[in-house]
Design an enzyme around this catalytic site. Structure first.
Site, PDB file in Angstrom:
ATOM      1  N   ASP A 195     -12.447  19.898 -30.281  1.00 23.77           N
ATOM      2  CA  ASP A 195     -13.071  19.933 -28.360  1.00 23.77           C
ATOM      3  C   ASP A 195     -14.429  21.150 -29.348  1.00 23.77           C
ATOM      4  OD1 ASP A 195     -13.560  20.899 -26.056  1.00 23.77           O
ATOM      5  OD2 ASP A 195     -13.069  23.169 -26.523  1.00 23.77           O
ATOM      6  N   ASP A 251     -17.534  22.629 -26.580  1.00 22.45           N
ATOM      7  CA  ASP A 251     -17.856  24.268 -26.492  1.00 22.45           C
ATOM      8  C   ASP A 251     -16.795  24.813 -26.695  1.00 22.45           C
ATOM      9  OD1 ASP A 251     -20.160  23.891 -24.410  1.00 22.45           O
ATOM     10  OD2 ASP A 251     -19.184  21.756 -24.532  1.00 22.45           O
ATOM     11  N   ASP A 285      -9.814  25.226 -27.471  1.00 28.34           N
ATOM     12  CA  ASP A 285      -9.719  26.143 -26.471  1.00 28.34           C
ATOM     13  C   ASP A 285      -9.323  26.767 -25.185  1.00 28.34           C
ATOM     14  OD1 ASP A 285     -12.634  26.223 -26.270  1.00 28.34           O
ATOM     15  OD2 ASP A 285     -12.884  28.074 -25.729  1.00 28.34           O
TER      16      ASP A 285
END
Length: 225
Positions: free
Chosen positions: A10, A12, A168
């Site tokens: 991922d 961000d 996250d």
């Protein structure tokens, strides 16, 4: 967990700390409405949830509200105007990516950011060396749907079952499981409203270099067997 043949990330909250610029866009909007800036600590956990999460955190407005769409467009335009004023890679990420390159492992990015933003941000963060970059509108579906992860595996020419996906947000773990990839929760990131311990990820890691240590150990074991 099998030794990975590719590692996918991922963006961000996993590779890049983009929350300062995302939060700044929210606060520009608040000032326009004669509201005080929201505390950064209030907005940061929602950075991986995009416009939906940040508008919710900054204004208590949900996608079902009539004013949401206009606010979403305003937020995205404001963010695009200052997309990398404060954003940077997390401290240990350059070392992680360099170590992965030394192992001759391909790595790539899968984000729910639209291409409009991904294509602008990735070069500014010096992530151009990614072997594939899948944005939220690259496929007809965004995470937690597995389609973006399948597309990344297809572009790399590697079966999804041999890829690790690191993210996250709960949606990252859900997408990895749906695609048959090994799922790794990046607890150094934003993590949203729920704790990674509840996500049922294959691994929960607290620093990027912890991931590198595990990957190196897997490859050492494989090469010596």
């Amino acid at each position: 967990m099998q030794t990975p043949k590719a590692i996918l990330f991922d963006l961000d909250g996993t590779l890049a700390d983009t929350a300062p610029d995302l939060a700044a866009a929210v606060n520009v909007m608040r000032v326009r409405r004669n509201l005080p800036p929201a505390p950064y600590e209030q907005l940061r956990p929602y950075a991986s949830a995009g416009a939906r999460g940040l508008i919710g955190a900054g204004f208590n407005v949900a996608p079902t509200d009539p004013i949401y769409e206009a606010m979403r467009v305003e937020f995205l335009d404001q963010y695009a105007s200052a997309i990398a004023d404060q954003s940077c890679l997390f401290e240990e990420v350059p070392g992680l990516l360099s170590g992965i390159d030394q192992l001759l492992l391909p790595w790539g990015i899968i984000t729910n950011k639209a291409m409009r933003f991904t294509d602008a941000l990735v070069p500014l963060l010096d992530l151009k060396q990614a072997r594939c970059i899948i944005s939220g509108d690259t496929t007809p579906h965004a995470k937690p749907h597995p389609a973006p992860l399948y597309e990344a595996a297809r572009q790399l020419g590697i079966d999804a079952a041999h890829c690790w996906y690191v993210g996250d947000d709960l949606r990252d773990i859900q997408a990895a499981k749906a695609a048959g990839m090994h799922s790794i929760a990046a607890a150094w990131g934003y993590c949203g409203a729920t704790e990674p311990a509840h996500w049922e990820a294959d691994l929960i890691l607290h620093s990027p270099l912890e991931l590198l240590d595990i990957v190196r150990a897997k490859h050492l074991k494989t090469s010596s067997s």
